[in-house]
Design a protein around this motif. Structure first.
Motif, PDB file in Angstrom:
ATOM      1  N   LEU A   7       0.825  -1.203   0.000  1.00 51.36           N
ATOM      2  CA  LEU A   7       0.000   0.000   0.000  1.00 51.36           C
ATOM      3  C   LEU A   7       0.859   1.253   0.000  1.00 51.36           C
ATOM      4  CD1 LEU A   7      -2.790   1.295   0.196  1.00 51.36           C
ATOM      5  CD2 LEU A   7      -2.643   1.088   2.652  1.00 51.36           C
ATOM      6  N   LEU A   8       1.981   1.230   0.700  1.00 45.41           N
ATOM      7  CA  LEU A   8       2.836   2.403   0.782  1.00 45.41           C
ATOM      8  C   LEU A   8       3.613   2.636  -0.499  1.00 45.41           C
ATOM      9  CD1 LEU A   8       4.205   2.043   4.411  1.00 45.41           C
ATOM     10  CD2 LEU A   8       2.337   3.458   3.601  1.00 45.41           C
ATOM     11  N   LEU A   9       3.719   1.638  -1.351  1.00 46.25           N
ATOM     12  CA  LEU A   9       4.468   1.767  -2.577  1.00 46.25           C
ATOM     13  C   LEU A   9       3.610   2.226  -3.747  1.00 46.25           C
ATOM     14  CD1 LEU A   9       6.626  -1.463  -2.300  1.00 46.25           C
ATOM     15  CD2 LEU A   9       7.253   0.860  -1.657  1.00 46.25           C
ATOM     16  N   THR A  10       2.335   2.300  -3.551  1.00 44.67           N
ATOM     17  CA  THR A  10       1.447   2.701  -4.631  1.00 44.67           C
ATOM     18  C   THR A  10       1.084   4.172  -4.481  1.00 44.67           C
ATOM     19  OG1 THR A  10      -0.514   2.064  -3.380  1.00 44.67           O
ATOM     20  CG2 THR A  10       0.434   0.396  -4.840  1.00 44.67           C
ATOM     21  N   ALA A  11       0.718   4.770  -5.594  1.00 43.18           N
ATOM     22  CA  ALA A  11       0.306   6.165  -5.543  1.00 43.18           C
ATOM     23  C   ALA A  11      -1.037   6.271  -4.838  1.00 43.18           C
ATOM     24  CB  ALA A  11       0.202   6.725  -6.950  1.00 43.18           C
ATOM     25  N   SER A  12      -1.258   7.383  -4.197  1.00 42.47           N
ATOM     26  CA  SER A  12      -2.560   7.637  -3.580  1.00 42.47           C
ATOM     27  C   SER A  12      -3.582   7.848  -4.681  1.00 42.47           C
ATOM     28  CB  SER A  12      -2.484   8.886  -2.714  1.00 42.47           C
ATOM     29  OG  SER A  12      -1.553   8.711  -1.693  1.00 42.47           O
ATOM     30  N   VAL A  13      -4.802   7.457  -4.391  1.00 42.32           N
ATOM     31  CA  VAL A  13      -5.865   7.642  -5.379  1.00 42.32           C
ATOM     32  C   VAL A  13      -7.035   8.352  -4.722  1.00 42.32           C
ATOM     33  CG1 VAL A  13      -5.256   5.687  -6.846  1.00 42.32           C
ATOM     34  CG2 VAL A  13      -6.775   5.325  -4.923  1.00 42.32           C
ATOM     35  N   GLU A  14      -7.850   8.965  -5.559  1.00 39.86           N
ATOM     36  CA  GLU A  14      -9.075   9.591  -5.082  1.00 39.86           C
ATOM     37  C   GLU A  14     -10.167   9.353  -6.108  1.00 39.86           C
ATOM     38  OE1 GLU A  14      -8.165  13.713  -4.593  1.00 39.86           O
ATOM     39  OE2 GLU A  14      -8.182  14.122  -6.738  1.00 39.86           O
ATOM     40  N   GLY A  15     -11.389   9.419  -5.657  1.00 38.89           N
ATOM     41  CA  GLY A  15     -12.518   9.194  -6.538  1.00 38.89           C
ATOM     42  C   GLY A  15     -13.137   7.833  -6.286  1.00 38.89           C
ATOM     43  N   THR A  16     -14.008   7.424  -7.207  1.00 39.39           N
ATOM     44  CA  THR A  16     -14.665   6.127  -7.074  1.00 39.39           C
ATOM     45  C   THR A  16     -14.484   5.329  -8.355  1.00 39.39           C
ATOM     46  OG1 THR A  16     -16.759   7.017  -7.856  1.00 39.39           O
ATOM     47  CG2 THR A  16     -16.433   6.957  -5.469  1.00 39.39           C
ATOM     48  N   LEU A  17     -14.619   4.025  -8.197  1.00 46.10           N
ATOM     49  CA  LEU A  17     -14.458   3.106  -9.314  1.00 46.10           C
ATOM     50  C   LEU A  17     -15.722   2.271  -9.427  1.00 46.10           C
ATOM     51  CD1 LEU A  17     -11.566   1.294 -10.640  1.00 46.10           C
ATOM     52  CD2 LEU A  17     -13.232  -0.205  -9.618  1.00 46.10           C
ATOM     53  N   ASN A  18     -16.357   2.289 -10.594  1.00 42.62           N
ATOM     54  CA  ASN A  18     -17.555   1.498 -10.823  1.00 42.62           C
ATOM     55  C   ASN A  18     -17.107   0.070 -11.146  1.00 42.62           C
ATOM     56  OD1 ASN A  18     -19.799   0.177 -11.860  1.00 42.62           O
ATOM     57  ND2 ASN A  18     -20.610   2.025 -12.824  1.00 42.62           N
ATOM     58  N   LEU A  19     -17.415  -0.861 -10.267  1.00 40.20           N
ATOM     59  CA  LEU A  19     -17.016  -2.251 -10.441  1.00 40.20           C
ATOM     60  C   LEU A  19     -17.620  -2.886 -11.689  1.00 40.20           C
ATOM     61  CD1 LEU A  19     -17.287  -3.511  -6.761  1.00 40.20           C
ATOM     62  CD2 LEU A  19     -15.203  -3.358  -8.126  1.00 40.20           C
ATOM     63  N   ASN A  20     -18.740  -2.376 -12.159  1.00 39.90           N
ATOM     64  CA  ASN A  20     -19.417  -2.968 -13.307  1.00 39.90           C
ATOM     65  C   ASN A  20     -18.895  -2.468 -14.651  1.00 39.90           C
ATOM     66  OD1 ASN A  20     -21.325  -4.739 -12.028  1.00 39.90           O
ATOM     67  ND2 ASN A  20     -22.299  -2.885 -11.242  1.00 39.90           N
ATOM     68  N   THR A  21     -18.134  -1.396 -14.664  1.00 40.96           N
ATOM     69  CA  THR A  21     -17.657  -0.852 -15.943  1.00 40.96           C
ATOM     70  C   THR A  21     -16.149  -0.634 -16.002  1.00 40.96           C
ATOM     71  OG1 THR A  21     -18.021   1.433 -15.212  1.00 40.96           O
ATOM     72  CG2 THR A  21     -19.848   0.334 -16.367  1.00 40.96           C
ATOM     73  N   ALA A  22     -15.456  -0.766 -14.901  1.00 40.22           N
ATOM     74  CA  ALA A  22     -14.021  -0.456 -14.860  1.00 40.22           C
ATOM     75  C   ALA A  22     -13.202  -1.433 -15.695  1.00 40.22           C
ATOM     76  CB  ALA A  22     -13.530  -0.487 -13.417  1.00 40.22           C
ATOM     77  N   THR A  23     -12.152  -0.916 -16.315  1.00 37.97           N
ATOM     78  CA  THR A  23     -11.230  -1.761 -17.069  1.00 37.97           C
ATOM     79  C   THR A  23     -10.226  -2.384 -16.102  1.00 37.97           C
ATOM     80  OG1 THR A  23      -9.643   0.021 -17.404  1.00 37.97           O
ATOM     81  CG2 THR A  23     -11.402  -0.214 -19.065  1.00 37.97           C
ATOM     82  N   GLU A  24      -9.479  -3.367 -16.598  1.00 39.82           N
ATOM     83  CA  GLU A  24      -8.452  -3.974 -15.749  1.00 39.82           C
ATOM     84  C   GLU A  24      -7.436  -2.929 -15.307  1.00 39.82           C
ATOM     85  OE1 GLU A  24      -6.642  -7.723 -16.794  1.00 39.82           O
ATOM     86  OE2 GLU A  24      -8.438  -8.319 -17.890  1.00 39.82           O
ATOM     87  N   ARG A  25      -7.076  -2.039 -16.193  1.00 37.33           N
ATOM     88  CA  ARG A  25      -6.096  -0.995 -15.856  1.00 37.33           C
ATOM     89  C   ARG A  25      -6.625  -0.090 -14.732  1.00 37.33           C
ATOM     90  NH1 ARG A  25      -3.004   1.212 -20.428  1.00 37.33           N
ATOM     91  NH2 ARG A  25      -1.100   0.825 -19.316  1.00 37.33           N
ATOM     92  N   VAL A  41      -4.384  -4.084  -5.537  1.00 33.78           N
ATOM     93  CA  VAL A  41      -4.972  -4.870  -6.628  1.00 33.78           C
ATOM     94  C   VAL A  41      -3.974  -4.915  -7.781  1.00 33.78           C
ATOM     95  CG1 VAL A  41      -6.848  -5.019  -8.308  1.00 33.78           C
ATOM     96  CG2 VAL A  41      -7.320  -4.299  -5.970  1.00 33.78           C
ATOM     97  N   GLY A  42      -3.587  -6.128  -8.134  1.00 37.19           N
ATOM     98  CA  GLY A  42      -2.653  -6.329  -9.230  1.00 37.19           C
ATOM     99  C   GLY A  42      -3.347  -6.897 -10.449  1.00 37.19           C
ATOM    100  N   PRO A  43      -2.566  -7.292 -11.448  1.00 37.92           N
ATOM    101  CA  PRO A  43      -3.152  -7.797 -12.691  1.00 37.92           C
ATOM    102  C   PRO A  43      -4.011  -9.050 -12.508  1.00 37.92           C
ATOM    103  CG  PRO A  43      -0.779  -7.497 -12.920  1.00 37.92           C
ATOM    104  CD  PRO A  43      -1.125  -7.205 -11.510  1.00 37.92           C
TER     105      PRO A  43
END
Length: 109
Positions: free
Chosen positions: A27-45, A53-55
């Motif tokens: 968790l400390l090695l990843t960039a901080s994020v903000e906002g929301t992610l729609n699980l039904n439409t989000a791409t793998e990226r 969450v990895g590949p």
């Protein structure tokens, strides 16, 4: 003579201080994020922008979504590898409707 040298080497290695790699949570090695992610439409990226969450996990989410629609964010725990702790970390970013607005917000911590 070779036996003495070999014994000396084993003893010397046993007394040398061992350098341990710095234990840093993913968790400390990843960039901080903000906002929301729609699980039904989000791409793998987009899924991989979530902390922890990895590949492989992103691919599992997309595969699950092909068969079942997410009706609640908690349904993401049906994915193998996402348990209660991971869900607790992801919960602020998850949605099941609306537009995905998840984006990085600053340098890695």
């Amino acid at each position: 003579m070779k036996a003495r040298l070999l014994i000396f080497c084993f003893l010397a290695v046993g007394f040398l201080p061992i350098r341990q790699a710095a234990a840093a949570p993913a968790l400390l090695l990843t960039a901080s994020v903000e906002g929301t992610l729609n699980l039904n439409t989000a791409t793998e990226r987009e899924l991989m922008m979530l902390p922890g969450v990895g590949p492989a996990t992103a691919a599992k989410v997309v595969a699950y979504r092909r068969r079942h629609k997410f009706t609640r964010p908690a349904h993401v725990m049906r994915i193998k590898g996402i348990g209660k702790k991971t869900y607790a970390r992801l919960r602020p970013y998850l949605a099941v409707d609306g537009v995905t607005t998840l984006r990085p917000c600053g340098p890695p911590r």
